[in-house]
Design a protein around this motif. Structure first.
Motif: not given
Length: 318
Positions: A203-215, A218-227
Motif C-alpha cells: 500500500f502506497f509503497p516505496v519500490v525503487s531506490m533509483l532516481p527519479p522514482l526513489a523516495h 528511504s533511499r538515504r536511510e536504507l543505503l546511505g547518503a551516496d549509494p
C-alpha cells in the motif's frame, strides 16, 4: 479522513467487545530474537520513541526512532478463521510508526477473524552489521515465528499474508522477493519454517531506490547518503522480482506527493513481466496514506479488494 486521523480514532472500527476486553488486559508482545539481534553485539543500541500527537493527544500515538528489541504486537481474533496477517508499518526507514497496542488496522482484521501481527523492525541507521538487510532479517524471523506459534494462535501456518505501508511496503516487497534467501544464521526450529507470505499487499509503497522514482529519505536511510548504482539496483524491487514472488496486490493514490505513484506502476509492470499473479489499484485522491475508512465509518474498498485478491490465492476460505 487521512491515515493519521484514522490511527488516532480509538473505536471507529467497532471492534467486537471480546476483542476489546482481551486488549484491556495488556497487549500481547512477541520478541523476535533471543538475546541481542543478529549483528548487534557491542553496539549499545537502546529503544527510543517520539510522540506524534500534540500534548493531551493519544499517548500511544508514537514512532520508534531507535529499535534495540524488534518485536510483534498481536491482535488475536475473537473468532479465528485460521488466517493471519503480518502488518509492516512505514516511517521512511527513519523511524517505525507503530503503537505499543494494536492499531485500528490490526483490530479491524481481528474483528474479521484474522489474527494480526504488527512488526516493530530495526533501522539501518543504528549500525546493525547487516546494514540494509537488518529490517529484512526481522521480517523473515517474524513470519517464521508466526508459523511456529500457529497452534497457540489458532491459525493455519499456510495462510499467513503480509501487508506493508509506505517504507513498510518496500520491506514487505523485500520479504516476498527474498523469502528463500538466508539473511541470518538459523537459531532454532522456527528458522526451518518458510518466510514467504501466501499473498502480499503493498500500500502506497516505496519500490525503487533509483532516481527519479526513489523516495529520497528511504533511499538515504536504507543505503546511505551516496549509494552506488549497483547497491541501489540491488534494493530496487522493480529490478528484482523472482519467479517465486507471492501473488501481490499493489495500491496507490495518484496524488501522493510523498512517494510517487509511479513506484507502484513500475512494481506492477515488473510483476506482470515476471508472470506473477498481481493486481493494481490507483485511486484519484487520497495522498500518501490510502484512506481506510469511508465517511460512513465503514472500511474502505481497498481492503475489500485486497481480501478478495488474497482469497483467490488461498488466504481466506472462499
Amino acid at each position: 479522513m487521512d491515515r493519521r486521523t484514522l490511527l488516532a480514532t480509538g473505536l471507529a472500527l467497532g471492534v467486537a467487545g471480546s476483542a476489546r476486553a482481551a486488549m484491556a488486559a495488556g497487549p500481547e508482545r512477541v520478541t523476535l530474537w533471543p538475546g541481542i539481534p543478529p549483528g548487534g553485539e557491542g553496539l549499545g543500541i537502546r529503544d527510543e520513541i517520539i510522540q506524534r500527537s500534540p500534548p493531551g493527544g493519544d499517548p500511544d500515538d508514537i514512532a520508534w526512532t531507535h529499535i534495540a528489541s524488534p518485536a510483534m504486537t498481536v491482535a488475536r481474533a475473537a473468532n479465528p478463521n485460521g488466517a493471519a496477517v503480518l502488518l509492516i508499518p512505514g516511517g521512511g526507514y527513519t523511524r517505525v510508526a507503530v503503537r505499543r497496542t494494536p492499531s485500528n488496522i490490526a483490530q479491524m482484521f481481528a474483528a474479521r477473524g484474522i489474527t494480526a501481527f504488527e512488526l516493530l523492525y530495526r533501522l539501518p541507521h543504528d549500525g546493525w552489521r547487516a546494514g540494509p538487510a537488518a529490517p529484512l532479517q526481522d521480517a523473515q524471523r517474524a513470519m517464521r515465528l508466526i508459523r511456529d506459534g500457529a497452534a497457540k494462535w489458532a491459525i493455519d501456518p499456510a495462510r499467513v499474508a503480509a501487508i506493508g505501508f509506505s517504507a513498510g511496503g518496500h520491506l514487505v516487497g523485500q520479504l516476498s522477493a527474498r523469502a528463500e534467501r538466508e539473511t541470518y544464521a538459523p537459531l532454532d526450529a522456527a528458522d526451518r519454517l518458510p518466510a514467504r507470505p501466501i499473498a502480499t499487499g503493498m500500500f502506497f509503497p516505496v519500490v525503487s531506490m533509483l532516481p527519479p522514482l526513489a523516495h529520497e529519505q528511504s533511499r538515504r536511510e536504507l543505503l546511505g547518503a551516496d549509494p552506488s548504482e549497483a547497491l541501489a539496483t540491488e534494493w530496487s524491487l522493480e529490478r528484482n522480482v523472482p519467479a517465486t514472488m507471492p501473488p501481490t496486490f499493489v495500491c496507490h493514490m495518484a496524488d501522493d506527493k510523498t512517494v510517487k505513484a509511479a513506484n507502484s506502476l513500475a512494481m506492477f509492470a515488473a510483476l506482470q513481466a515476471a508472470r506473477i499473479s498481481s493486481e493494481l489499484v490507483i485511486g484519484e485522491k487520497g495522498g500518501h496514506g490510502v484512506p481506510l475508512l469511508g465517511r460512513d465509518g465503514k472500511r474502505h474498498v481497498w481492503f475489500d479488494l485486497f481480501e478478495t485478491f488474497a482469497t483467490r490465492h488461498g488466504w481466506l476460505k472462499a
